[in-house]
Design a protein around this motif. Sequence first.
Motif, short mmCIF file in Angstrom:
data_model
loop_
_atom_site.label_atom_id
_atom_site.label_comp_id
_atom_site.label_asym_id
_atom_site.label_seq_id
_atom_site.Cartn_x
_atom_site.Cartn_y
_atom_site.Cartn_z
N ALA A 36 3.43 6.65 3.78
CA ALA A 36 2.37 6.41 2.79
C ALA A 36 1.86 4.98 2.84
O ALA A 36 0.96 4.62 2.09
CB ALA A 36 2.89 6.74 1.39
N GLY A 37 2.44 4.15 3.69
CA GLY A 37 1.95 2.79 3.87
C GLY A 37 2.78 1.71 3.21
O GLY A 37 2.43 0.54 3.27
N ALA A 38 3.86 2.09 2.57
CA ALA A 38 4.70 1.10 1.92
C ALA A 38 5.57 0.39 2.95
O ALA A 38 6.01 0.99 3.92
CB ALA A 38 5.58 1.76 0.87
N GLY A 39 5.82 -0.87 2.70
CA GLY A 39 6.73 -1.62 3.55
C GLY A 39 8.15 -1.41 3.09
O GLY A 39 8.40 -0.82 2.03
N PRO A 40 9.10 -1.86 3.87
CA PRO A 40 10.50 -1.72 3.45
C PRO A 40 10.78 -2.54 2.19
O PRO A 40 10.12 -3.54 1.95
CB PRO A 40 11.30 -2.25 4.65
CG PRO A 40 10.34 -3.08 5.40
CD PRO A 40 8.96 -2.55 5.13
N ALA A 41 11.72 -2.07 1.42
CA ALA A 41 12.09 -2.79 0.19
C ALA A 41 12.61 -4.17 0.56
O ALA A 41 13.36 -4.33 1.52
CB ALA A 41 13.15 -2.00 -0.56
N ARG A 42 12.20 -5.17 -0.20
CA ARG A 42 12.62 -6.54 0.06
C ARG A 42 13.85 -6.88 -0.75
O ARG A 42 13.91 -6.59 -1.93
CB ARG A 42 11.51 -7.48 -0.37
CG ARG A 42 11.05 -8.41 0.69
CD ARG A 42 9.97 -9.28 0.18
NE ARG A 42 10.50 -10.61 0.02
CZ ARG A 42 9.83 -11.60 -0.47
NH1 ARG A 42 8.62 -11.43 -0.92
NH2 ARG A 42 10.36 -12.79 -0.57
N GLN A 43 14.80 -7.47 -0.11
CA GLN A 43 15.99 -7.93 -0.83
C GLN A 43 15.69 -9.30 -1.39
O GLN A 43 15.27 -10.20 -0.68
CB GLN A 43 17.19 -8.00 0.09
CG GLN A 43 17.66 -6.66 0.55
CD GLN A 43 18.90 -6.80 1.41
OE1 GLN A 43 19.28 -7.89 1.81
NE2 GLN A 43 19.53 -5.69 1.69
N VAL A 44 15.89 -9.46 -2.66
CA VAL A 44 15.60 -10.72 -3.31
C VAL A 44 16.74 -11.71 -3.09
O VAL A 44 16.54 -12.85 -2.73
CB VAL A 44 15.33 -10.52 -4.81
CG1 VAL A 44 15.12 -11.84 -5.50
CG2 VAL A 44 14.13 -9.62 -5.00
N ASP A 45 17.93 -11.25 -3.31
CA ASP A 45 19.09 -12.12 -3.16
C ASP A 45 19.70 -11.90 -1.79
O ASP A 45 20.36 -10.90 -1.56
CB ASP A 45 20.14 -11.83 -4.24
CG ASP A 45 19.60 -12.12 -5.62
OD1 ASP A 45 18.86 -13.11 -5.76
OD2 ASP A 45 19.93 -11.38 -6.55
#
Length: 61
Positions: A36-45
């Motif tokens: 659907a065009g979403a990028g991978p989830a970003r890890q904040v920590d």
Amino acid sequence: MSLINSLLEGLDANDRERTVGLIKTNIAADLENVAAGAGPARQVDVGTRSRARRSGSTSGR
């Protein structure tokens, strides 16, 4: 031994089936999101990264 097999080692049949189901569900959801065009989830920590510090003299202030 694969990663999945090592995760499942020591689990009984019910826990193994449930765990494999959760893994498959998460992989399918990630693939749908990417399609659907979403990028991978970003890890904040991501570890203990410290901020850049200014060094040198502070004259002129």
